[in-house]
Design a protein around this motif. Structure first.
Motif, mmCIF file in Angstrom:
data_model
loop_
_atom_site.group_PDB
_atom_site.id
_atom_site.type_symbol
_atom_site.label_atom_id
_atom_site.label_comp_id
_atom_site.label_asym_id
_atom_site.label_seq_id
_atom_site.Cartn_x
_atom_site.Cartn_y
_atom_site.Cartn_z
ATOM 1 N N ALA A 63 0.828 -1.209 0.000
ATOM 2 C CA ALA A 63 0.000 0.000 0.000
ATOM 3 C C ALA A 63 0.866 1.264 0.000
ATOM 4 N N PHE A 64 2.131 1.133 0.420
ATOM 5 C CA PHE A 64 3.043 2.272 0.384
ATOM 6 C C PHE A 64 3.215 2.789 -1.042
ATOM 7 N N ARG A 65 3.135 1.896 -2.027
ATOM 8 C CA ARG A 65 3.279 2.330 -3.421
ATOM 9 C C ARG A 65 2.128 3.237 -3.843
ATOM 10 N N ARG A 66 0.926 2.936 -3.355
ATOM 11 C CA ARG A 66 -0.220 3.802 -3.666
ATOM 12 C C ARG A 66 -0.066 5.153 -2.977
ATOM 13 N N TRP A 67 0.428 5.114 -1.727
ATOM 14 C CA TRP A 67 0.688 6.366 -1.013
ATOM 15 C C TRP A 67 1.703 7.201 -1.795
ATOM 16 N N HIS A 68 2.750 6.552 -2.290
ATOM 17 C CA HIS A 68 3.818 7.266 -2.991
ATOM 18 C C HIS A 68 3.337 7.804 -4.340
ATOM 19 N N GLU A 69 2.448 7.071 -5.003
ATOM 20 C CA GLU A 69 1.870 7.563 -6.261
ATOM 21 C C GLU A 69 1.094 8.860 -6.023
ATOM 22 N N GLN A 70 0.334 8.890 -4.933
ATOM 23 C CA GLN A 70 -0.407 10.106 -4.550
ATOM 24 C C GLN A 70 0.580 11.257 -4.305
ATOM 25 N N PHE A 71 1.663 10.957 -3.622
ATOM 26 C CA PHE A 71 2.709 11.932 -3.327
ATOM 27 C C PHE A 71 3.301 12.481 -4.633
ATOM 28 N N GLN A 72 3.606 11.565 -5.558
ATOM 29 C CA GLN A 72 4.208 11.963 -6.831
ATOM 30 C C GLN A 72 3.276 12.878 -7.630
ATOM 31 N N ARG A 73 1.993 12.560 -7.619
ATOM 32 C CA ARG A 73 1.010 13.388 -8.342
ATOM 33 C C ARG A 73 0.887 14.781 -7.729
ATOM 34 N N SER A 74 1.123 14.878 -6.435
ATOM 35 C CA SER A 74 0.806 16.113 -5.706
ATOM 36 C C SER A 74 2.026 16.932 -5.303
ATOM 37 N N VAL A 75 3.236 16.441 -5.591
ATOM 38 C CA VAL A 75 4.432 17.090 -5.053
ATOM 39 C C VAL A 75 4.541 18.557 -5.477
ATOM 40 N N GLY A 76 4.173 18.855 -6.720
ATOM 41 C CA GLY A 76 4.225 20.247 -7.179
ATOM 42 C C GLY A 76 3.262 21.137 -6.416
#
Length: 328
Positions: A99-112
């Motif tokens: 589930a950490f990968r899904r968390w990180h995908e959200q992070f990647q989409r929102s980092v900007g």
């Protein structure tokens, strides 16, 4: 990131920001790294932050200006996303909740969206350099691990904020005791929720499974504290009751929560350090150990990336001796 920078660079003053890239590709590149402007800037910032919190308690009252409040709270969404992406049932598996990968995908989409609001209009283009450091600061989504290299990436993110003028020397105390402290808490939540694999040496061999800097900066906080001699952190109750005093005690209290068995077995390096006569010597030793065991270890720093703000080019005061020698 390039598209992100292009979309946000209309107000830039002409400074050219670039997509950071890896430069430490083989062990001999450690020479280039240790002699670089980036290395010198990183160590200077670490010493400045260290000096700024000497003798300070983590809970000391510090005035927080509005812009600094925005920076401190920019990490709040990361905590919320843990709730939105709950851990999967792992059965008997000890590490690596997917589930950490899904968390990180959200992070990647929102980092900007996290970074852009804290940047002045003329520095929006710097997001192309800032985003990779922040993204790498909370662990690796492929390996589902976290370690001192990721922690260093967060400190590089902070360094870059100083470089573009978003942070200034008067912010040092707030950066350590509020912003970095919040980062540590979120990392511990991630480690606990997603069972992140420790990247590199575990605490039996290194100072801790995951982090180093709370021990370095936290030992500076303890300088001059007569109530707590160095060996006091080996007592569980003392650490847990006084975790608010320093980042050092807080980090050891987290070890006590997550590990069982004798302290000298699961945290041998910390046990050895408890014999050092005073906190000044602990703090000085931490710097030497950090350079030797983190910044000069190829497996840790090989993933670092470099651009215009974190510059791999050679600094003027670089030592002449190579760190790594070729074999004749």
């Amino acid at each position: 990131f390039a598209a992100m920078a292009e979309a946000s660079s209309s107000g830039d003053t002409g400074q050219c920001f670039v997509q950071p890239k890896r430069e430490i590709l083989q062990i001999f590149d450690l020479n280039k790294w240790v002699h670089s402007k980036a290395y010198g800037d990183y160590m200077k910032l670490l010493h400045d932050l260290n000096d700024s919190v000497k003798g300070m308690r983590t809970t000391d009252d510090i005035q927080i200006p509005g812009p600094m409040l925005d920076i401190i709270h920019m990490l709040e969404p990361l905590r919320k996303w843990i709730t939105e992406h709950p851990p999967e049932d792992m059965g008997s598996q000890r590490y690596g909740n997917k589930a950490f990968r899904r968390w990180h995908e959200q992070f990647q989409r929102s980092v900007g969206d996290l970074i852009l609001p804290i940047l002045p209009d003329d520095k929006k283009g710097s997001v192309v350099e800032l985003a990779p450091y922040l993204l790498d600061a909370f662990g690796n989504a492929t390996r589902i691990d976290y370690g001192s290299g990721h922690e260093a990436s967060f400190m590089i993110f902070i360094l870059c904020l100083y470089k573009i003028g978003v942070l200034n020397p008067e912010d040092h105390k707030l950066i350590v005791l509020r912003f970095f402290n919040m980062y540590l808490r979120i990392c511990r939540e991630l480690q606990t929720a997603y069972k992140l694999e420790p990247a590199g040496s575990r605490g039996v061999h290194a100072i801790d499974d995951y982090q180093f800097l709370p021990f370095l900066l936290g030992s500076s906080q303890m300088i001059g504290n007569r109530r707590f001699p160095v060996e006091s952190y080996t007592k569980k109750d003392t650490c847990e009751e006084n975790a608010h005093v320093s980042l050092f005690f807080d980090a050891v209290a987290f070890i006590y929560k997550t590990k069982t068995g004798p302290f000298y077995e699961h945290s041998n390096q910390l046990w050895n350090i408890s014999a050092v006569p005073n906190w000044e010597k602990v703090n000085g030793g931490m710097f030497k150990m950090y350079e030797a065991e983190v910044l000069r270890k190829f497996p840790v720093v090989q993933h670092l990336v470099f651009g215009s703000l974190f510059d791999i080019s050679k600094r003027e005061d670089a030592p002449s001796d190579p760190l790594v020698r070729t074999v004749d």
